[in-house]
Design an enzyme around this catalytic site. Structure first.
Site, PDB file in Angstrom:
ATOM      1  N   LYS A 190       0.817  -1.220   0.000  1.00 40.15           N
ATOM      2  CA  LYS A 190       0.000   0.000   0.000  1.00 40.15           C
ATOM      3  C   LYS A 190       0.848   1.267   0.000  1.00 40.15           C
ATOM      4  CE  LYS A 190      -3.279  -0.938  -0.637  1.00 40.15           C
ATOM      5  NZ  LYS A 190      -3.676  -1.451  -1.978  1.00 40.15           N
ATOM      6  N   THR A 218       2.554   0.419  -4.977  1.00 42.99           N
ATOM      7  CA  THR A 218       2.960  -0.763  -5.746  1.00 42.99           C
ATOM      8  C   THR A 218       2.324  -0.803  -7.129  1.00 42.99           C
ATOM      9  OG1 THR A 218       3.096  -1.993  -3.661  1.00 42.99           O
ATOM     10  CG2 THR A 218       3.114  -3.278  -5.699  1.00 42.99           C
ATOM     11  N   THR A 219       1.006  -0.647  -7.173  1.00 43.51           N
ATOM     12  CA  THR A 219       0.284  -0.765  -8.443  1.00 43.51           C
ATOM     13  C   THR A 219       0.738   0.309  -9.429  1.00 43.51           C
ATOM     14  OG1 THR A 219      -1.627  -1.626  -7.219  1.00 43.51           O
ATOM     15  CG2 THR A 219      -2.007  -0.896  -9.486  1.00 43.51           C
ATOM     16  N   HIS A 233       7.221  -7.784  -2.144  1.00 44.56           N
ATOM     17  CA  HIS A 233       7.007  -7.005  -0.920  1.00 44.56           C
ATOM     18  C   HIS A 233       8.056  -7.371   0.137  1.00 44.56           C
ATOM     19  CE1 HIS A 233       3.500  -4.897  -2.108  1.00 44.56           C
ATOM     20  NE2 HIS A 233       2.633  -5.898  -2.015  1.00 44.56           N
ATOM     21  N   ARG A 264       6.319   5.439   1.208  1.00 46.11           N
ATOM     22  CA  ARG A 264       5.207   6.384   1.369  1.00 46.11           C
ATOM     23  C   ARG A 264       5.142   6.849   2.822  1.00 46.11           C
ATOM     24  NH1 ARG A 264      -1.075   4.709  -0.111  1.00 46.11           N
ATOM     25  NH2 ARG A 264      -1.886   6.827  -0.463  1.00 46.11           N
ATOM     26  N   SER A 273      -4.323   3.317   4.001  1.00 41.51           N
ATOM     27  CA  SER A 273      -4.534   2.533   2.783  1.00 41.51           C
ATOM     28  C   SER A 273      -4.553   1.045   3.088  1.00 41.51           C
ATOM     29  CB  SER A 273      -3.434   2.867   1.768  1.00 41.51           C
ATOM     30  OG  SER A 273      -3.670   2.205   0.541  1.00 41.51           O
ATOM     31  N   GLY A 280      -5.477   7.244  -4.149  1.00 42.43           N
ATOM     32  CA  GLY A 280      -4.213   7.606  -4.787  1.00 42.43           C
ATOM     33  C   GLY A 280      -3.750   9.013  -4.467  1.00 42.43           C
TER      34      GLY A 280
END
Length: 343
Positions: free
Chosen positions: A88, A91-92, A152, A176, A184, A310
């Site tokens: 979270k 990553t995406t 991860h 982050r 998140s 986001g």
């Protein structure tokens, strides 16, 4: 000429993982091979996961045998790029940006048939942790070079051949603000456990017993690697990527050995990558909308769960000033003297 016709050039990577995963590799779990070792490790329940303390980090129990196999048997290729993150933390987005950047010759980012328009980023870049946990590592050999992969795991748990500065491969990590990460993570876990209390997730992060935690050790492992060998380990901040996506795409491209040429810059290719991978664009695609299916193996999650807001600063809507100050204080203490600072 005849010989060339008989020996076509192998496709160049990266290519979408789902396009080469044809189901021909049978699943076989390494759990039995290392069952006694895993059973002897300290354990705890965290939300939807049973965790085991392996080499200083709380890993999902089903990952541990695969992690051992990964550490002992994985052979990186020199041009591999491993995308790493704590869960979270972007990553995406990192997967999408890296894939679109590295594969832009084969798949122009402005093209209507780009793989990211029909596949979730997690279907384009394979998740090493689940692949090895399922005993399907042979699938990685089917990927043409250069390969993009994701993990991860903390840097300290990566195989020695990956982290060897002279012969290893490149690793790009995104971190982050821990406060936004907690929020998140809680929202994500609630998709599988709706009654999960925010306080429970918050406390597990604070005491270090969260999945793949302690978080500060996870972040520091990659920070120290990036300081020691910046050509082999790239350290990105999610907030910096939000402020300057184009500049960070250029950094990522340079790091992966695929810098944008002057002609590509003039043609607007950087902006095209940023637009293709933007939160609103990705979230609006049919493949990522609610009801579009799931991503992941052991704990399949709805694809839309990977696209919530986001943004930066959403933590202020979920935690009290006292909670925020406590978490900031913990990280300030843990990171003291390292040169890494949050908030």
């Amino acid at each position: 000429m005849a010989a060339a016709a008989c020996n076509p050039v192998a496709p160049s990577g990266p290519v979408p993982f789902k396009d080469v995963d044809d189901g021909s590799v049978p699943e076989h779990t390494p759990k039995e091979e290392f069952g006694d070792l895993v059973a002897a490790l300290p354990s705890r329940q965290q939300s939807i996961l049973e965790l085991r303390l392996y080499q200083g980090f709380w890993l999902p129990e089903h990952w541990v045998p695969g992690t051992i196999v990964f550490q002992r048997r994985f052979t990186p290729r020199p041009d591999d790029v491993i995308l790493a993150s704590y869960p979270k933390c972007g990553t995406t987005w990192l997967k999408a940006l890296a894939f679109a950047t590295a594969a832009r010759t084969a798949y122009p980012p402005g093209g209507a048939r780009h793989p990211l328009r029909r596949l979730n980023p997690h279907d384009c870049v394979p998740f090493i942790d689940e692949i090895f946990a399922s005993g399907e590592e042979a699938k990685l050999e089917a990927l043409p070079s250069p390969r993009l992969m994701n993990t991860h795991l903390p840097y300290a748990l990566l195989p020695a051949p990956v982290t060897a500065t002279a012969t290893g491969c490149r690793v790009a990590y995104v971190c982050r603000d821990p406060k936004d990460m907690v929020v998140s993570l809680w929202h994500f876990l609630r998709r599988a456990k709706p009654d999960l209390l925010f306080a429970d997730t918050f406390e597990s992060v604070c005491d270090g017993t969260v999945v793949v935690g302690p978080v500060w050790d996870h972040v520091l492992s990659y920070w120290r690697a990036s300081v020691a060998a910046p050509d082999r380990a790239l350290f990105l901040r999610y907030e910096d990527m939000l402020r300057d996506p184009g500049g960070n795409v250029r950094r990522l491209a340079e790091f992966m050995g695929r810098p944008f040429s002057a002609a590509e810059e003039a043609a607007g290719d950087v902006a095209a990558v940023v637009e293709l991978c933007s939160f609103d664009e990705m979230k609006g695609l049919e493949v990522n909308r609610p009801g579009s299916g799931t991503a992941g193996r052991y704990r399949p999650m709805p694809r839309d769960a990977f696209f919530r807001k986001g943004v930066a600063g959403d933590w202020a809507n979920h935690m009290t000033p006292e909670m925020a100050a406590r978490l900031d204080g913990i990280f300030r203490e843990k990171l003291q003297g390292t040169g890494l600072i949050f908030s």
